[in-house]
Write a protein that holds these residues in place. Structure first.
Motif, PDB file in Angstrom:
ATOM      1  N   VAL A   1       2.186  11.002  -4.595  1.00 56.42           N
ATOM      2  CA  VAL A   1       2.144  10.212  -5.825  1.00 56.42           C
ATOM      3  C   VAL A   1       0.716  10.129  -6.356  1.00 56.42           C
ATOM      4  N   SER A   2      -0.272  10.124  -5.469  1.00 56.81           N
ATOM      5  CA  SER A   2      -1.666  10.150  -5.915  1.00 56.81           C
ATOM      6  C   SER A   2      -1.949  11.430  -6.695  1.00 56.81           C
TER       7      SER A   2
ATOM      8  N   LEU B   1      -4.151   2.946  -0.123  1.00 52.66           N
ATOM      9  CA  LEU B   1      -5.524   3.466  -0.184  1.00 52.66           C
ATOM     10  C   LEU B   1      -5.599   4.794  -0.930  1.00 52.66           C
ATOM     11  N   SER B   2      -4.578   5.638  -0.780  1.00 53.41           N
ATOM     12  CA  SER B   2      -4.560   6.909  -1.521  1.00 53.41           C
ATOM     13  C   SER B   2      -4.523   6.648  -3.025  1.00 53.41           C
TER      14      SER B   2
ATOM     15  N   ARG C   1      11.030  11.128  -0.897  1.00 55.83           N
ATOM     16  CA  ARG C   1      11.295  10.299   0.287  1.00 55.83           C
ATOM     17  C   ARG C   1      10.995   8.824   0.014  1.00 55.83           C
ATOM     18  N   GLY C   2      10.064   8.558  -0.907  1.00 55.86           N
ATOM     19  CA  GLY C   2       9.642   7.173  -1.090  1.00 55.86           C
ATOM     20  C   GLY C   2       9.725   6.624  -2.496  1.00 55.86           C
ATOM     21  N   TYR C   3       9.996   7.478  -3.497  1.00 58.14           N
ATOM     22  CA  TYR C   3       9.998   7.013  -4.885  1.00 58.14           C
ATOM     23  C   TYR C   3      11.297   7.442  -5.566  1.00 58.14           C
TER      24      TYR C   3
ATOM     25  N   GLY D   1       1.830  -1.146  -6.816  1.00 58.29           N
ATOM     26  CA  GLY D   1       0.425  -0.737  -6.808  1.00 58.29           C
ATOM     27  C   GLY D   1       0.222   0.642  -7.403  1.00 58.29           C
ATOM     28  N   SER D   2       1.156   1.552  -7.150  1.00 59.38           N
ATOM     29  CA  SER D   2       1.070   2.902  -7.712  1.00 59.38           C
ATOM     30  C   SER D   2       1.114   2.862  -9.233  1.00 59.38           C
ATOM     31  N   PHE D   3       1.971   2.012  -9.779  1.00 59.66           N
ATOM     32  CA  PHE D   3       2.086   1.906 -11.237  1.00 59.66           C
ATOM     33  C   PHE D   3       0.825   1.297 -11.851  1.00 59.66           C
TER      34      PHE D   3
END
Length: 435
Positions: free
Chosen positions: A393-394, A322-323, A416-418, A244-246
């Motif tokens: 990331v946002s 959501l961010s 921590r997450g990517y 979703g981030s991509f």
């Protein structure tokens, strides 16, 4: 403390492969403690939270044999429970939110468990009541000591099956209770259980290990306790939050990218929500292709009223994205209300976006209205700090779309997450320097 120097205005082009799912990894890795036999896990993401958990398991006496960059064989035949009383364990476990999921496996196999108050994102209150309610229904005793920062302990000479209605569909709470219940005597029924793909993966893995869990994928789980579990092999899903981030990143930066190996059936409504933002995307087999878009227009509801995007328990929209939706809407045409129901501090990064030139009204701790700029005005680069993984990331997406240079501090939160996010994005045209 490390930082990212981001030069905005770069258009990305190429293919990118999502990492293994972070939220699945934290559950799956804790589950290896449930058996004396070896368990091999594939597609493990190389990220800070996961690496800290693997390090913690090693300190507990679990033998971790790395087979490749993303595959590890775990052998928990000789777990050292005395380590749980050490200061080192207390310090390491307190720094990692996922450490709470060690309670269920240690309680099930060794009849006791112990963790300090766990850390993680500063996104608001994240209570553990659901976890301990489930343990107590299974027959465990729970104690909490506020001394030295807080210690949670559970113990039970014999766990027994029980019916329980969870007060919230907590993913980690459900996972913890399931891992405790698989070795309990009798039948456990969990109603209002979380049913996210991560939880489904955990249940499928436990069933391959010899557990008897039915109702997987629904909010009603039935678990018939067994005496022991055995070894298995498990491959983790791609990270839906990274996917979703991509998608949002491609839209904001007017980029043409293909996200490979997405496990489309496990994404639920995630692609649909981004399409409601006006983002064009094509499903090609198990890949998602996002063409470069000059503009994208937010949908409205049928009666013409403003679009609202909110989080819900699965199969609703995940709160972790959501961010990303919020920052992506900045350059859309139209207005959207973002309603973050679960965490009261997760929207507090919008002040940085407003400083960059975004038109956002923070209505209250849970709601923000984004008035899209429709590319009429470009964001401007600033210096900012990442407060949590998803907000970080946002802010990175905003910086990549902005005019000029941005500095993002505290990128340990992003790490921590990517997995190697700067290297992977630079490979398809970004300009991100790690300072």
């Amino acid at each position: 403390m490390a930082s990212f120097k981001v030069t905005g205005g770069r258009h990305l082009k190429g293919e990118i492969i999502p990492q293994g799912a972070k939220n699945e990894a934290l559950q799956i890795l804790c589950a290896v403690v449930l058996t004396r036999e070896p368990v091999t896990i594939h597609n493990i993401p190389n990220i800070r939270d996961v690496n800290q958990l693997i390090d913690l398991l090693g300190d507990m006496g679990v033998r971790c044999t790395r087979l490749s960059e993303s595959s590890i064989k775990f052998d928990a035949s000789e777990v050292n429970l005395d380590y749980l009383n050490s200061e080192t364990y207390k310090r390491k476990a307190a720094a990692l939110r996922g450490s709470v999921m060690l309670l269920g496996p240690t309680l099930a196999r060794f009849k006791k468990g112990r963790i300090p108050s766990p850390g993680g994102d500063k996104i608001g209150r994240r209570r553990l009541d659901t976890h301990f309610y489930g343990f107590m229904k299974l027959g465990a005793k729970f104690t909490y000591s506020a001394e030295e920062g807080g210690i949670y302990e559970v113990d039970a000479s014999q766990l027994h099956g029980a019916y329980m209605l969870l007060d919230e569909a907590s993913v980690t709470g459900t996972a913890n209770i399931v891992m405790a219940a698989v070795l309990a005597e009798g039948i456990t029924t969990i109603y209002n259980a979380a049913c996210e793909p991560y939880l489904q993966q955990l249940c499928k893995m436990l069933n391959r290990m010899g557990a008897k869990i039915s109702g997987v994928g629904s909010n009603l789980l039935t678990i018939e306790g067994v005496e022991e579990l055995f070894g298995t092999e498990h491959t983790m899903l791609p990270d839906m939050i990274e996917i979703g981030s991509f998608i949002g990143m491609a839209a904001m930066t007017q980029s043409e990218i293909t996200i490979k190996n997405c496990s489309i059936p496990d994404l639920g409504i995630i692609p649909t929500v981004f399409q409601k933002l006006g983002i064009k995307l094509e499903i090609k087999g198990d890949d998602i292709y996002i063409p470069a878009q000059e503009n994208y227009e937010l949908e409205t509801f049928i009666d013409g009223s403003m679009l609202t995007v909110s989080d819900h328990p699965w199969p609703g929209f995940t709160p972790d994205l959501l961010s990303i939706v919020l920052v992506t809407a900045i350059q859309a045409k139209g207005t959207v209300l973002i309603h973050q129901k679960m965490f009261e501090s997760r929207l507090f990064f919008v002040d940085k976006l407003i400083e960059m030139g975004a038109q956002i009204i923070l209505c209250d701790p849970h709601r923000a209205t984004v008035v899209g700029l429709n590319r009429q005005q470009q964001l401007r680069g600033i210096r900012m700090t990442s407060p949590d993984i998803r907000a970080g990331v946002s802010l990175l997406i905003a910086a990549m779309s902005a005019r000029g240079t941005s500095i993002i501090e505290n990128i340990e939160q992003i790490d921590r997450g990517y997995q190697n996010i700067d290297t992977r994005l630079n490979a398809i045209g970004a300009e991100i320097v790690r300072l």
